[in-house]
Write a protein that holds these residues in place. Structure first.
Motif, PDB file in Angstrom:
ATOM      1  N   ASN A 100       2.536  10.066  -0.918  1.00 28.72           N
ATOM      2  CA  ASN A 100       2.159   9.127  -1.984  1.00 28.72           C
ATOM      3  C   ASN A 100       0.846   9.577  -2.623  1.00 28.72           C
ATOM      4  O   ASN A 100      -0.234   9.413  -2.047  1.00 28.72           O
ATOM      5  CB  ASN A 100       2.014   7.715  -1.411  1.00 28.72           C
ATOM      6  N   HIS A 101       0.932  10.136  -3.820  1.00 24.77           N
ATOM      7  CA  HIS A 101      -0.240  10.674  -4.508  1.00 24.77           C
ATOM      8  C   HIS A 101      -0.628   9.740  -5.666  1.00 24.77           C
ATOM      9  O   HIS A 101       0.032   9.700  -6.696  1.00 24.77           O
ATOM     10  CB  HIS A 101       0.041  12.076  -5.027  1.00 24.77           C
ATOM     11  N   ARG A 122       0.818  -1.214   0.000  1.00 24.00           N
ATOM     12  CA  ARG A 122       0.000   0.000   0.000  1.00 24.00           C
ATOM     13  C   ARG A 122       0.855   1.269   0.000  1.00 24.00           C
ATOM     14  O   ARG A 122       0.350   2.357  -0.269  1.00 24.00           O
ATOM     15  CB  ARG A 122      -0.952   0.003   1.207  1.00 24.00           C
ATOM     16  N   ARG A 123       2.138   1.129   0.287  1.00 22.05           N
ATOM     17  CA  ARG A 123       3.035   2.290   0.310  1.00 22.05           C
ATOM     18  C   ARG A 123       3.830   2.444  -0.985  1.00 22.05           C
ATOM     19  O   ARG A 123       4.675   3.340  -1.087  1.00 22.05           O
ATOM     20  CB  ARG A 123       4.002   2.168   1.494  1.00 22.05           C
ATOM     21  N   ILE A 124       3.589   1.607  -1.970  1.00 20.00           N
ATOM     22  CA  ILE A 124       4.298   1.724  -3.249  1.00 20.00           C
ATOM     23  C   ILE A 124       3.968   3.070  -3.899  1.00 20.00           C
ATOM     24  O   ILE A 124       2.801   3.428  -4.046  1.00 20.00           O
ATOM     25  CB  ILE A 124       3.919   0.573  -4.195  1.00 20.00           C
ATOM     26  N   ARG A 125       4.990   3.806  -4.269  1.00 21.84           N
ATOM     27  CA  ARG A 125       4.787   5.096  -4.925  1.00 21.84           C
ATOM     28  C   ARG A 125       4.766   4.930  -6.441  1.00 21.84           C
ATOM     29  O   ARG A 125       5.501   4.119  -6.994  1.00 21.84           O
ATOM     30  CB  ARG A 125       5.887   6.075  -4.532  1.00 21.84           C
ATOM     31  N   MET A 126       3.924   5.724  -7.080  1.00 22.53           N
ATOM     32  CA  MET A 126       3.812   5.688  -8.536  1.00 22.53           C
ATOM     33  C   MET A 126       3.897   7.120  -9.062  1.00 22.53           C
ATOM     34  O   MET A 126       2.912   7.864  -9.021  1.00 22.53           O
ATOM     35  CB  MET A 126       2.484   5.048  -8.964  1.00 22.53           C
ATOM     36  N   PRO A 127       5.060   7.542  -9.531  1.00 19.94           N
ATOM     37  CA  PRO A 127       5.174   8.891 -10.101  1.00 19.94           C
ATOM     38  C   PRO A 127       4.189   9.068 -11.247  1.00 19.94           C
ATOM     39  O   PRO A 127       3.945   8.137 -12.025  1.00 19.94           O
ATOM     40  CB  PRO A 127       6.617   8.949 -10.599  1.00 19.94           C
ATOM     41  N   TYR A 128       3.616  10.260 -11.337  1.00 11.96           N
ATOM     42  CA  TYR A 128       2.636  10.524 -12.390  1.00 11.96           C
ATOM     43  C   TYR A 128       3.252  11.439 -13.438  1.00 11.96           C
ATOM     44  O   TYR A 128       3.540  12.607 -13.171  1.00 11.96           O
ATOM     45  CB  TYR A 128       1.375  11.174 -11.799  1.00 11.96           C
ATOM     46  N   ASN A 129       3.499  10.888 -14.612  1.00 10.73           N
ATOM     47  CA  ASN A 129       4.074  11.649 -15.725  1.00 10.73           C
ATOM     48  C   ASN A 129       3.150  11.518 -16.934  1.00 10.73           C
ATOM     49  O   ASN A 129       3.400  10.731 -17.849  1.00 10.73           O
ATOM     50  CB  ASN A 129       5.471  11.121 -16.077  1.00 10.73           C
ATOM     51  N   PRO A 130       2.074  12.279 -16.939  1.00 11.74           N
ATOM     52  CA  PRO A 130       1.066  12.109 -17.993  1.00 11.74           C
ATOM     53  C   PRO A 130       1.572  12.536 -19.365  1.00 11.74           C
ATOM     54  O   PRO A 130       2.327  13.500 -19.494  1.00 11.74           O
ATOM     55  CB  PRO A 130      -0.074  13.016 -17.526  1.00 11.74           C
ATOM     56  N   LYS A 131       1.147  11.786 -20.357  1.00 10.64           N
ATOM     57  CA  LYS A 131       1.441  12.168 -21.734  1.00 10.64           C
ATOM     58  C   LYS A 131       0.383  13.162 -22.206  1.00 10.64           C
ATOM     59  O   LYS A 131      -0.753  13.151 -21.746  1.00 10.64           O
ATOM     60  CB  LYS A 131       1.433  10.935 -22.635  1.00 10.64           C
ATOM     61  N   ASN A 132       0.771  14.000 -23.120  1.00 10.83           N
ATOM     62  CA  ASN A 132      -0.175  14.955 -23.675  1.00 10.83           C
ATOM     63  C   ASN A 132      -1.211  14.222 -24.533  1.00 10.83           C
ATOM     64  O   ASN A 132      -0.867  13.392 -25.379  1.00 10.83           O
ATOM     65  CB  ASN A 132       0.559  16.002 -24.518  1.00 10.83           C
ATOM     66  N   VAL A 133      -2.473  14.510 -24.297  1.00 13.52           N
ATOM     67  CA  VAL A 133      -3.558  13.896 -25.062  1.00 13.52           C
ATOM     68  C   VAL A 133      -4.141  14.950 -25.990  1.00 13.52           C
ATOM     69  O   VAL A 133      -4.667  15.971 -25.538  1.00 13.52           O
ATOM     70  CB  VAL A 133      -4.657  13.339 -24.129  1.00 13.52           C
ATOM     71  N   SER A 134      -4.032  14.730 -27.271  1.00  8.97           N
ATOM     72  CA  SER A 134      -4.491  15.719 -28.244  1.00  8.97           C
ATOM     73  C   SER A 134      -6.012  15.811 -28.254  1.00  8.97           C
ATOM     74  O   SER A 134      -6.725  14.889 -27.839  1.00  8.97           O
ATOM     75  CB  SER A 134      -3.996  15.355 -29.645  1.00  8.97           C
ATOM     76  N   ARG A 135      -6.503  16.932 -28.755  1.00 12.87           N
ATOM     77  CA  ARG A 135      -7.951  17.118 -28.862  1.00 12.87           C
ATOM     78  C   ARG A 135      -8.550  16.098 -29.812  1.00 12.87           C
ATOM     79  O   ARG A 135      -9.649  15.584 -29.577  1.00 12.87           O
ATOM     80  CB  ARG A 135      -8.242  18.532 -29.347  1.00 12.87           C
ATOM     81  N   ILE A 170       3.283  -1.463  -9.537  1.00 14.57           N
ATOM     82  CA  ILE A 170       2.006  -0.756  -9.428  1.00 14.57           C
ATOM     83  C   ILE A 170       1.500  -0.893  -8.000  1.00 14.57           C
ATOM     84  O   ILE A 170       1.562  -1.972  -7.422  1.00 14.57           O
ATOM     85  CB  ILE A 170       0.969  -1.363 -10.397  1.00 14.57           C
ATOM     86  N   ASN A 171       1.027   0.188  -7.443  1.00 12.48           N
ATOM     87  CA  ASN A 171       0.392   0.083  -6.132  1.00 12.48           C
ATOM     88  C   ASN A 171      -0.919  -0.687  -6.312  1.00 12.48           C
ATOM     89  O   ASN A 171      -1.798  -0.242  -7.055  1.00 12.48           O
ATOM     90  CB  ASN A 171       0.107   1.474  -5.559  1.00 12.48           C
ATOM     91  N   PRO A 172      -1.071  -1.848  -5.668  1.00  9.07           N
ATOM     92  CA  PRO A 172      -2.262  -2.683  -5.907  1.00  9.07           C
ATOM     93  C   PRO A 172      -3.586  -1.984  -5.627  1.00  9.07           C
ATOM     94  O   PRO A 172      -4.618  -2.368  -6.178  1.00  9.07           O
ATOM     95  CB  PRO A 172      -2.057  -3.863  -4.953  1.00  9.07           C
ATOM     96  N   MET A 173      -3.551  -0.949  -4.780  1.00 12.85           N
ATOM     97  CA  MET A 173      -4.797  -0.243  -4.473  1.00 12.85           C
ATOM     98  C   MET A 173      -5.405   0.403  -5.710  1.00 12.85           C
ATOM     99  O   MET A 173      -6.627   0.576  -5.794  1.00 12.85           O
ATOM    100  CB  MET A 173      -4.556   0.817  -3.398  1.00 12.85           C
ATOM    101  N   VAL A 174      -4.570   0.740  -6.681  1.00 13.07           N
ATOM    102  CA  VAL A 174      -5.076   1.338  -7.913  1.00 13.07           C
ATOM    103  C   VAL A 174      -6.040   0.383  -8.610  1.00 13.07           C
ATOM    104  O   VAL A 174      -7.039   0.806  -9.215  1.00 13.07           O
ATOM    105  CB  VAL A 174      -3.906   1.716  -8.849  1.00 13.07           C
ATOM    106  N   GLY A 175      -5.776  -0.912  -8.520  1.00 14.32           N
ATOM    107  CA  GLY A 175      -6.666  -1.899  -9.131  1.00 14.32           C
ATOM    108  C   GLY A 175      -8.070  -1.856  -8.571  1.00 14.32           C
ATOM    109  O   GLY A 175      -9.042  -2.125  -9.278  1.00 14.32           O
TER     110      GLY A 175
END
Length: 379
Positions: A346-347, A193-206, A316-321
């Motif tokens: 942890n965000h 539950r403490r696994i960190r997952m950096p968030y690096n979003p890709k740009n999503v075009s219109r 992957i933090n299993p809680m995301v599942g």
């Protein structure tokens, strides 16, 4: 005076039980703030339709004759004949959803699919408990954590338990902050539950945002044709949001349309909460099976994440599942809150949102698959 006496003598103990159930739903809506837009009209409607000689339902009243009730009329027009109310609500839901976090991290699609495990497990258990296949399938869809889908599937399959299924679906949606943390902790360790997952979003075009709802509708229509009305209305609402030309209509769909349909749907579904059908041991069994579906959908998503971690370098933090169920955005918020409780740095919110909106799509496709398979299996 005779009419007053007739009303008093017509009261049954089952109706009194339904008054208590209606009062409980109203209490949960107001005092506990559990899905008030739905539980309050459902609770009040449960009282309305169970008043003796009530003028809101179709019945024959001595001295008056046939009475055509408004709640039964709304149910017949808005749900039984066309499923219009649940489908119209999907337009509003689609207009609310931002698929950006999912499109920037497409692997989150997998969690939406994995988190439907409880639906099919519960269908099997319900059959073993003595329910017919149609009723079992309608009960299983409670695990989708999607009230309109539950109502639509149970109505199309002509289930005998539409009322209990709707109450279970919306009650468990409201109880996401209570049920999901317990289910998640049952199958995860503190370290996981403490696994960190950096968030690096890709740009999503219109263009991608516009094409996405169209392609999802086409693919769903080919894979599960019975899901087209569900997926199509959801994606139509999202297309209104993303096209960039209909901002006022998008806001109307998100607010006025969604609010109005939600209120009408809540009070209309009470037509299937008449005491004679609702007060039975089967209602309690359906509530229990709905909880099974909900819990195992959550566990299915978590265990799938843990399975992927056997092969992934970046875990992957299993809680995301767990956020792969359709309770948007409540489930994503639950995951974020749990993550911060374990580690205040942890965000996981945006990862969880991606899985959550994937669950919205997966749940309606699962409903369409059930609608396509079950009638054929019976015949």
């Amino acid at each position: 005076m005779d009419f007053l006496i007739a009303g008093l003598t017509a009261i049954t103990w089952k109706q009194v039980v339904m008054w208590a159930i209606g009062g409980l739903l109203i209490y949960l809506a107001i005092k506990k703030d559990y899905e008030p837009a739905l539980l309050l009209p459902m609770g009040f409607g449960a009282i309305l339709v169970n008043l003796p000689l009530s003028g809101v339902i179709n019945q024959t009243v001595q001295g008056i004759g046939e009475v055509n009730g408004i709640v039964d009329w709304l149910f017949n027009i808005g749900i039984a004949a066309s499923e219009a109310l649940p489908l119209l609500l999907f337009i509003g839901i689609g207009a609310m959803i931002d698929f950006g976090p999912l499109l920037s991290n497409p692997k989150m699609f997998l969690f939406g699919a994995a988190a439907q495990f409880g639906i099919f497990l519960t269908i099997t258990v319900a059959v073993l408990c003595g329910f017919g296949l149609k009723d079992a399938a309608a009960i299983g869809i409670i695990g989708a954590a999607d009230g309109p889908t539950s109502i639509l599937v149970s109505q199309v399959l002509k289930s005998n338990y539409i009322g209990p299924i709707a109450v279970a679906a919306y009650s468990y949606m409201a109880l996401v902050p209570i049920i999901q943390p317990a289910a998640i902790k049952l199958v995860t360790t503190k370290k996981e539950r403490r696994i960190r997952m950096p968030y690096n979003p890709k740009n999503v075009s219109r263009a991608t945002r516009i094409l996405f709802p169209i392609l999802v509708t086409v693919i769903a229509g080919i894979v599960a044709p019975q899901s087209v009305s569900l997926v199509g209305f959801l994606m139509f609402g999202n297309l209104i949001r993303e096209c960039g030309r209909l901002d006022s209509l998008s806001q109307t769909a998100q607010k006025e349309l969604a609010n109005l349909v939600t209120l009408l749907l809540g009070i209309t579904i009470s037509a299937s909460m008449k005491a004679e059908q609702f007060v039975s041991p089967y209602t309690l069994l359906i509530m229990a099976l709905g909880l099974v579906a909900f819990v195992f959908d959550t566990i299915g998503g978590v265990l799938f994440a843990k399975f992927l971690n056997l092969f992934l370098k970046h875990k992957i933090n299993p809680m995301v599942g767990a956020a792969g169920i359709s309770a948007f955005p409540m489930s994503a918020r639950v995951v974020q809150k749990m993550a911060l409780k374990e580690d205040n740095q942890n965000h996981l919110l945006m990862h969880a949102v991606g899985a959550n909106v994937s669950g919205q799509i997966a749940s309606v496709i699962a409903g369409g698959i059930i609608l396509g398979l079950v009638p054929g299996m019976i015949h």
